[in-house]
Design a protein around this motif. Structure first.
Motif, PDB file in Angstrom:
ATOM      1  N   ASN A   1       0.887  -1.300  -0.050  1.00  0.00           N
ATOM      2  CA  ASN A   1      -0.046   0.110  -0.052  1.00  0.00           C
ATOM      3  C   ASN A   1       0.840   1.202  -0.126  1.00  0.00           C
ATOM      4  OD1 ASN A   1      -2.757   1.096  -0.100  1.00  0.00           O
ATOM      5  ND2 ASN A   1      -2.204   1.678   2.059  1.00  0.00           N
ATOM      6  N   LYS A   2       1.930   1.420   0.798  1.00  0.00           N
ATOM      7  CA  LYS A   2       2.611   2.472   0.930  1.00  0.00           C
ATOM      8  C   LYS A   2       3.206   2.743  -0.333  1.00  0.00           C
ATOM      9  CE  LYS A   2       6.599   4.293   3.541  1.00  0.00           C
ATOM     10  NZ  LYS A   2       7.678   4.156   4.723  1.00  0.00           N
ATOM     11  N   GLN A   3       4.158   1.843  -0.961  1.00  0.00           N
ATOM     12  CA  GLN A   3       4.692   2.042  -2.260  1.00  0.00           C
ATOM     13  C   GLN A   3       3.532   2.100  -3.472  1.00  0.00           C
ATOM     14  OE1 GLN A   3       5.623  -0.259   0.140  1.00  0.00           O
ATOM     15  NE2 GLN A   3       7.533   0.945   0.558  1.00  0.00           N
ATOM     16  N   LEU A   4       2.521   1.709  -3.218  1.00  0.00           N
ATOM     17  CA  LEU A   4       1.594   2.002  -4.433  1.00  0.00           C
ATOM     18  C   LEU A   4       1.163   3.345  -4.278  1.00  0.00           C
ATOM     19  CD1 LEU A   4      -0.591   1.061  -6.374  1.00  0.00           C
ATOM     20  CD2 LEU A   4      -2.041   0.408  -4.462  1.00  0.00           C
ATOM     21  N   LYS A   5       0.829   4.124  -3.383  1.00  0.00           N
ATOM     22  CA  LYS A   5       0.455   5.292  -3.061  1.00  0.00           C
ATOM     23  C   LYS A   5       1.517   6.395  -3.622  1.00  0.00           C
ATOM     24  CE  LYS A   5      -2.436   4.949   0.802  1.00  0.00           C
ATOM     25  NZ  LYS A   5      -3.047   5.257   2.286  1.00  0.00           N
ATOM     26  N   MET A   6       2.866   6.010  -3.478  1.00  0.00           N
ATOM     27  CA  MET A   6       3.836   6.416  -3.691  1.00  0.00           C
ATOM     28  C   MET A   6       3.874   6.646  -5.450  1.00  0.00           C
ATOM     29  SD  MET A   6       7.069   6.600  -1.220  1.00  0.00           S
ATOM     30  CE  MET A   6       7.194   4.708  -0.984  1.00  0.00           C
TER      31      MET A   6
ATOM     32  N   LEU B   1       1.585   5.873  -7.482  1.00  0.00           N
ATOM     33  CA  LEU B   1       0.432   6.365  -8.285  1.00  0.00           C
ATOM     34  C   LEU B   1       0.532   8.230  -8.172  1.00  0.00           C
ATOM     35  CD1 LEU B   1      -2.535   4.093  -7.245  1.00  0.00           C
ATOM     36  CD2 LEU B   1      -1.279   4.084  -9.410  1.00  0.00           C
ATOM     37  N   ALA B   2       0.925   8.514  -7.113  1.00  0.00           N
ATOM     38  CA  ALA B   2       1.260   9.973  -7.154  1.00  0.00           C
ATOM     39  C   ALA B   2       2.236  10.390  -8.050  1.00  0.00           C
ATOM     40  CB  ALA B   2       1.665  10.123  -5.672  1.00  0.00           C
TER      41      ALA B   2
END
Length: 86
Positions: free
Chosen positions: A49-54, A56-57
């Motif tokens: 989740n943490k890496q996914l958010k980064m 996608l941003a």
């Protein structure tokens, strides 16, 4: 696959001879994903989740540059590096 960005252990690559829709590949540790550029969504694979958010941003911030690289890749030209997320 040519690397176009690297940040926080996340490696972003794009193939020279890929298929549509426009996308890029992400590798983080043992995780792999494919992200659609226009939609900034994961098409295949999984990221924590943490890496996914980064990722996608980063995709939203650099969407125009990613599409330029897609066009370059489609015509067999060298790709441009894209600034990492900081």
């Amino acid at each position: 696959m040519p690397e176009i960005s690297l940040f926080y252990g996340i490696r972003i690559t794009m193939n020279w001879d890929e298929h549509n829709p426009p996308h890029f590949h992400v590798k983080y540790a043992e995780y792999n994903a494919t992200v659609l550029i226009r939609e900034c969504i994961v098409d295949r694979g999984y990221l924590p989740n943490k890496q996914l958010k980064m990722v996608l941003a980063w995709c939203e911030i650099h969407k125009d540059e990613l599409m330029q690289n897609w066009e370059l890749a489609s015509s067999g030209q060298p790709l441009n590096d894209i600034q990492p997320l900081v």
